[in-house]
Design a protein around this motif. Structure first.
Motif, PDB file in Angstrom:
ATOM      1  N   VAL A 176       0.849  -1.184   0.000  1.00  0.00           N
ATOM      2  CA  VAL A 176       0.000   0.000   0.000  1.00  0.00           C
ATOM      3  C   VAL A 176       0.888   1.238   0.000  1.00  0.00           C
ATOM      4  O   VAL A 176       1.904   1.292   0.688  1.00  0.00           O
ATOM      5  N   VAL A 177       0.506   2.204  -0.811  1.00  0.00           N
ATOM      6  CA  VAL A 177       1.162   3.511  -0.821  1.00  0.00           C
ATOM      7  C   VAL A 177       0.087   4.515  -0.414  1.00  0.00           C
ATOM      8  O   VAL A 177      -0.784   4.853  -1.213  1.00  0.00           O
ATOM      9  N   PRO A 178       0.099   4.966   0.850  1.00  0.00           N
ATOM     10  CA  PRO A 178      -0.936   5.892   1.320  1.00  0.00           C
ATOM     11  C   PRO A 178      -0.691   7.302   0.801  1.00  0.00           C
ATOM     12  O   PRO A 178       0.383   7.613   0.283  1.00  0.00           O
ATOM     13  N   ALA A 179      -1.686   8.142   0.963  1.00  0.00           N
ATOM     14  CA  ALA A 179      -1.533   9.549   0.597  1.00  0.00           C
ATOM     15  C   ALA A 179      -0.428  10.157   1.451  1.00  0.00           C
ATOM     16  O   ALA A 179      -0.342   9.921   2.653  1.00  0.00           O
ATOM     17  N   SER A 180       0.429  10.915   0.840  1.00  0.00           N
ATOM     18  CA  SER A 180       1.564  11.511   1.543  1.00  0.00           C
ATOM     19  C   SER A 180       1.221  12.926   2.003  1.00  0.00           C
ATOM     20  O   SER A 180       0.485  13.647   1.326  1.00  0.00           O
ATOM     21  N   LEU A 181       1.761  13.305   3.159  1.00  0.00           N
ATOM     22  CA  LEU A 181       1.571  14.673   3.633  1.00  0.00           C
ATOM     23  C   LEU A 181       2.263  15.649   2.684  1.00  0.00           C
ATOM     24  O   LEU A 181       1.796  16.749   2.461  1.00  0.00           O
ATOM     25  N   LEU A 182       3.405  15.232   2.150  1.00  0.00           N
ATOM     26  CA  LEU A 182       4.119  16.027   1.159  1.00  0.00           C
ATOM     27  C   LEU A 182       4.007  15.277  -0.165  1.00  0.00           C
ATOM     28  O   LEU A 182       4.659  14.254  -0.349  1.00  0.00           O
ATOM     29  N   PRO A 183       3.156  15.725  -1.066  1.00  0.00           N
ATOM     30  CA  PRO A 183       2.958  15.006  -2.330  1.00  0.00           C
ATOM     31  C   PRO A 183       4.283  14.761  -3.049  1.00  0.00           C
ATOM     32  O   PRO A 183       5.120  15.656  -3.154  1.00  0.00           O
ATOM     33  N   LYS A 184       4.478  13.527  -3.496  1.00  0.00           N
ATOM     34  CA  LYS A 184       5.716  13.140  -4.163  1.00  0.00           C
ATOM     35  C   LYS A 184       5.395  12.357  -5.429  1.00  0.00           C
ATOM     36  O   LYS A 184       4.345  11.733  -5.533  1.00  0.00           O
ATOM     37  N   PRO A 185       6.322  12.332  -6.377  1.00  0.00           N
ATOM     38  CA  PRO A 185       6.098  11.568  -7.599  1.00  0.00           C
ATOM     39  C   PRO A 185       6.558  10.113  -7.486  1.00  0.00           C
ATOM     40  O   PRO A 185       6.415   9.351  -8.443  1.00  0.00           O
ATOM     41  N   GLU A 186       7.111   9.725  -6.330  1.00  0.00           N
ATOM     42  CA  GLU A 186       7.660   8.371  -6.226  1.00  0.00           C
ATOM     43  C   GLU A 186       7.507   7.794  -4.828  1.00  0.00           C
ATOM     44  O   GLU A 186       7.271   8.520  -3.856  1.00  0.00           O
ATOM     45  N   ALA A 187       7.639   6.476  -4.763  1.00  0.00           N
ATOM     46  CA  ALA A 187       7.602   5.760  -3.483  1.00  0.00           C
ATOM     47  C   ALA A 187       8.575   4.598  -3.569  1.00  0.00           C
ATOM     48  O   ALA A 187       8.794   4.023  -4.639  1.00  0.00           O
ATOM     49  N   THR A 188       9.177   4.272  -2.429  1.00  0.00           N
ATOM     50  CA  THR A 188      10.088   3.127  -2.330  1.00  0.00           C
ATOM     51  C   THR A 188       9.529   2.181  -1.288  1.00  0.00           C
ATOM     52  O   THR A 188       9.243   2.582  -0.159  1.00  0.00           O
ATOM     53  N   ILE A 189       9.363   0.928  -1.687  1.00  0.00           N
ATOM     54  CA  ILE A 189       8.770  -0.076  -0.806  1.00  0.00           C
ATOM     55  C   ILE A 189       9.770  -1.197  -0.591  1.00  0.00           C
ATOM     56  O   ILE A 189      10.342  -1.734  -1.540  1.00  0.00           O
ATOM     57  N   GLU A 190       9.990  -1.532   0.686  1.00  0.00           N
ATOM     58  CA  GLU A 190      10.886  -2.638   1.008  1.00  0.00           C
ATOM     59  C   GLU A 190      10.109  -3.944   0.922  1.00  0.00           C
ATOM     60  O   GLU A 190       9.108  -4.128   1.615  1.00  0.00           O
ATOM     61  N   LEU A 191      10.565  -4.835   0.051  1.00  0.00           N
ATOM     62  CA  LEU A 191       9.920  -6.134  -0.125  1.00  0.00           C
ATOM     63  C   LEU A 191      10.667  -7.197   0.654  1.00  0.00           C
ATOM     64  O   LEU A 191      11.889  -7.248   0.630  1.00  0.00           O
ATOM     65  N   ARG A 192       9.926  -8.048   1.328  1.00  0.00           N
ATOM     66  CA  ARG A 192      10.484  -9.225   1.994  1.00  0.00           C
ATOM     67  C   ARG A 192      10.096 -10.417   1.137  1.00  0.00           C
ATOM     68  O   ARG A 192       8.934 -10.821   1.104  1.00  0.00           O
ATOM     69  N   LEU A 193      11.053 -10.947   0.413  1.00  0.00           N
ATOM     70  CA  LEU A 193      10.808 -12.034  -0.531  1.00  0.00           C
ATOM     71  C   LEU A 193      11.139 -13.361   0.136  1.00  0.00           C
ATOM     72  O   LEU A 193      12.187 -13.951  -0.106  1.00  0.00           O
ATOM     73  N   SER A 194      10.241 -13.812   0.981  1.00  0.00           N
ATOM     74  CA  SER A 194      10.493 -15.013   1.766  1.00  0.00           C
ATOM     75  C   SER A 194      10.527 -16.247   0.881  1.00  0.00           C
ATOM     76  O   SER A 194       9.923 -16.302  -0.184  1.00  0.00           O
ATOM     77  N   GLY A 195      11.270 -17.234   1.347  1.00  0.00           N
ATOM     78  CA  GLY A 195      11.271 -18.529   0.685  1.00  0.00           C
ATOM     79  C   GLY A 195      12.290 -18.703  -0.416  1.00  0.00           C
ATOM     80  O   GLY A 195      12.505 -19.811  -0.880  1.00  0.00           O
ATOM     81  N   LEU A 196      12.945 -17.627  -0.880  1.00  0.00           N
ATOM     82  CA  LEU A 196      13.910 -17.744  -1.969  1.00  0.00           C
ATOM     83  C   LEU A 196      15.189 -16.973  -1.646  1.00  0.00           C
ATOM     84  O   LEU A 196      15.137 -15.841  -1.172  1.00  0.00           O
ATOM     85  N   ALA A 197      16.320 -17.609  -1.931  1.00  0.00           N
ATOM     86  CA  ALA A 197      17.609 -16.925  -1.818  1.00  0.00           C
ATOM     87  C   ALA A 197      17.721 -15.930  -2.973  1.00  0.00           C
ATOM     88  O   ALA A 197      17.030 -16.079  -3.990  1.00  0.00           O
TER      89      ALA A 197
END
Length: 196
Positions: free
Chosen positions: A143-164
């Protein structure tokens, strides 16, 4: 005892050739090392080009998501319900129960990224065809919620379980839906780094 000159010359020539054969050029080990490095680099470039071709082919056929192959080291774009997005992936790194990576999402025209939620799939690719092995696909909502400071981008940390890291053959971002009161994101969705 009589020795023929022909036998003597033949024996001397053999000794001389044997000496030359055992005398090694000091640059040979260095050249061998350079050849090995060049072969490794060529294999890496071949793998990267193959992954990029497969990523592009899948994205041309995909109507509701975008594929990113970590081996391609190139992002992709998707014309989604919230506009044209550019999606890229940071380095996939090892973690205790699998892998982790940063997913970068930004608007193509640098306009404000609206609040949205989506699903991220990941898995392995078939070594022969390069296509995703969908039987073992893993997924997580983001989920990318509404930002208090509008931005053109978002960075999301993914946890890719089960695979090296070396097993993560593809990541797919799909089902991108603008957030609205009647369509709340899943409660276990991963939020952008700045909002966690």
């Amino acid at each position: 005892m009589t020795t023929s000159y022909r036998s003597l010359y033949a024996g001397a020539s053999l000794l001389l050739l044997a000496g030359c054969a055992h005398q090694s050029n000091p640059k040979i080990p260095e050249l061998k090392s350079e050849i090995v490095q060049l072969n490794q680099r060529l294999q890496y470039l071949n793998d990267e080009a193959s992954a990029l071709m497969q990523q592009n082919a899948l994205n041309e056929q995909s109507a509701d998501g975008v594929y990113i192959y970590p081996a391609a080291q190139t992002g992709a774009q998707i014309d989604s319900g919230i506009g044209m997005l550019l999606v890229s992936l940071g380095t996939v790194e090892a973690e205790a129960n699998g892998s982790r990576a940063l997913l970068h999402i930004r608007t193509a025209d640098r306009s404000t990224l609206p609040a949205f939620h989506a699903v991220v799939d990941w898995g392995q690719v078939d070594p022969a065809s390069g296509k995703p092995l969908t039987a073992d696909t893993l997924s997580q909502p983001i989920v990318v919620p509404a930002s208090l400071l509008p931005k053109p981008e978002a960075t999301i940390e993914l946890r890719l379980s089960g695979l090296a890291p070396e097993q993560v053959g593809y990541i797919r971002l799909r089902d991108i839906i603008r957030n609205a009161p009647e369509t709340p994101p899943a409660p276990d969705a991963v939020k952008p780094l700045s909002r966690q």
